[in-house]
Design a protein around this motif. Structure first.
Motif, PDB file in Angstrom:
ATOM      1  N   THR A   1      10.430   3.094   5.056  1.00  6.23           N
ATOM      2  CA  THR A   1      10.229   4.544   5.045  1.00  6.23           C
ATOM      3  C   THR A   1       8.771   4.918   5.322  1.00  6.23           C
ATOM      4  N   THR A   2       7.903   3.914   5.476  1.00  2.16           N
ATOM      5  CA  THR A   2       6.486   4.179   5.712  1.00  2.16           C
ATOM      6  C   THR A   2       6.218   4.385   7.192  1.00  2.16           C
TER       7      THR A   2
ATOM      8  N   VAL B   1      -2.286  -3.778  -5.003  1.00  5.34           N
ATOM      9  CA  VAL B   1      -1.723  -2.494  -4.590  1.00  5.34           C
ATOM     10  C   VAL B   1      -2.831  -1.590  -4.062  1.00  5.34           C
ATOM     11  N   GLY B   2      -2.726  -1.220  -2.793  1.00  5.65           N
ATOM     12  CA  GLY B   2      -3.636  -0.249  -2.209  1.00  5.65           C
ATOM     13  C   GLY B   2      -3.119   1.152  -2.491  1.00  5.65           C
ATOM     14  N   VAL B   3      -4.007   2.032  -2.933  1.00  7.06           N
ATOM     15  CA  VAL B   3      -3.624   3.394  -3.316  1.00  7.06           C
ATOM     16  C   VAL B   3      -4.406   4.391  -2.460  1.00  7.06           C
ATOM     17  N   ASP B   4      -3.696   5.264  -1.766  1.00  7.31           N
ATOM     18  CA  ASP B   4      -4.358   6.258  -0.922  1.00  7.31           C
ATOM     19  C   ASP B   4      -5.090   7.283  -1.786  1.00  7.31           C
TER      20      ASP B   4
ATOM     21  N   HIS C   1       9.639   3.651  -6.990  1.00  7.53           N
ATOM     22  CA  HIS C   1       8.339   2.987  -6.951  1.00  7.53           C
ATOM     23  C   HIS C   1       8.347   1.738  -7.830  1.00  7.53           C
ATOM     24  N   CYS C   2       8.875   1.872  -9.041  1.00  6.57           N
ATOM     25  CA  CYS C   2       8.897   0.737  -9.972  1.00  6.57           C
ATOM     26  C   CYS C   2       9.720  -0.419  -9.416  1.00  6.57           C
ATOM     27  N   ARG C   3      10.875  -0.112  -8.859  1.00  2.00           N
ATOM     28  CA  ARG C   3      11.727  -1.163  -8.286  1.00  2.00           C
ATOM     29  C   ARG C   3      11.053  -1.820  -7.086  1.00  2.00           C
TER      30      ARG C   3
ATOM     31  N   MET D   1       0.836  -1.202   0.000  1.00  2.00           N
ATOM     32  CA  MET D   1       0.000   0.000   0.000  1.00  2.00           C
ATOM     33  C   MET D   1       0.869   1.249   0.000  1.00  2.00           C
ATOM     34  N   GLY D   2       0.311   2.347  -0.512  1.00  2.00           N
ATOM     35  CA  GLY D   2       1.052   3.597  -0.508  1.00  2.00           C
ATOM     36  C   GLY D   2       0.294   4.698  -1.223  1.00  2.00           C
TER      37      GLY D   2
END
Length: 215
Positions: free
Chosen positions: A140-141, A77-80, A61-63, A51-52
């Protein structure tokens, strides 16, 4: 709304790559998402969740998505949402609106399923609904620290924490663009004044940047 039989078979075809349609990969209804995930698990697929915000997508992001996808067969993939991002990142974010972020993510080869996270839903909800075989987070989250991972561990087969996948971050990239833009504005202004015979001393770019941020 997606048309699917009780086993979610029509959605499975789209998710597994027969169709690359954006609408086929975005699940707006969580009940449909849960049904599709259950069907994929019954077929033996290993489900990965991450998620992010995914604002101003960059190579990190791609990596990160590629590494997350390598942990299983299907990457969710969760998207805010825009509202949730403003709540967590501040009033000037996101830079890229949710519709564009979702569509860009749908066109990254590692992403199989997308779900939008709303401002009002509990941060734990998507993990509880998907019950992934692997939940991938980043060191980093801020949202999912050790206490959250401990709390949500019972919903996941495994929790994997990845390091940052690039030296650049979205926040750093935005700051860089702001500094570059302000510096160019200062140079253009000096040039314009000099053309009209006004003597100037070009201020250092950082001074302009600080003045801009202070407004």
């Amino acid at each position: 709304m997606k048309k699917a039989d009780k086993n979610g078979s029509s959605s499975r075809k789209d998710i597994l790559g027969i169709s690359d349609a954006f609408e086929a990969r975005l699940f707006k209804e969580r009940s449909e998402l849960v049904a599709a995930i259950d069907a994929l698990k019954m077929l033996g697929h290993r489900i990965v969740l991450t998620m992010g915000v995914w604002d101003l997508p960059h190579i990190g992001h791609c990596r990160y998505l590629r590494e997350a996808r390598s942990k299983g067969d299907i990457l969710v993939v969760g998207v805010d949402s825009d509202a949730l991002t403003r709540k967590t990142k501040g009033p000037n974010r996101p830079t890229v609106p949710e519709d564009e972020r979702l569509e860009m993510l749908a066109n990254i080869r590692w992403v199989d399923i997308l779900a939008l996270r709303s401002e009002n839903e509990h941060p734990d909800l998507l993990v509880q609904q998907v019950k992934p075989d692997v939940w991938v987070t980043s060191n980093t989250t801020r949202m999912f620290r050790s206490d959250a991972k401990k709390r949500l561990g019972k919903y996941c087969g495994e929790i994997v924490t990845l390091d940052a996948q690039a030296t650049i971050s979205t926040t750093a990239r935005i700051s860089q663009l702001e500094r570059t833009g302000v510096s160019q504005l200062g140079r253009d202004l000096v040039e314009l004044l000099e053309k009209h015979g006004v003597a100037t001393t070009s201020p250092p770019p950082i001074a302009l940047s600080k003045k801009r941020r202070g407004k």
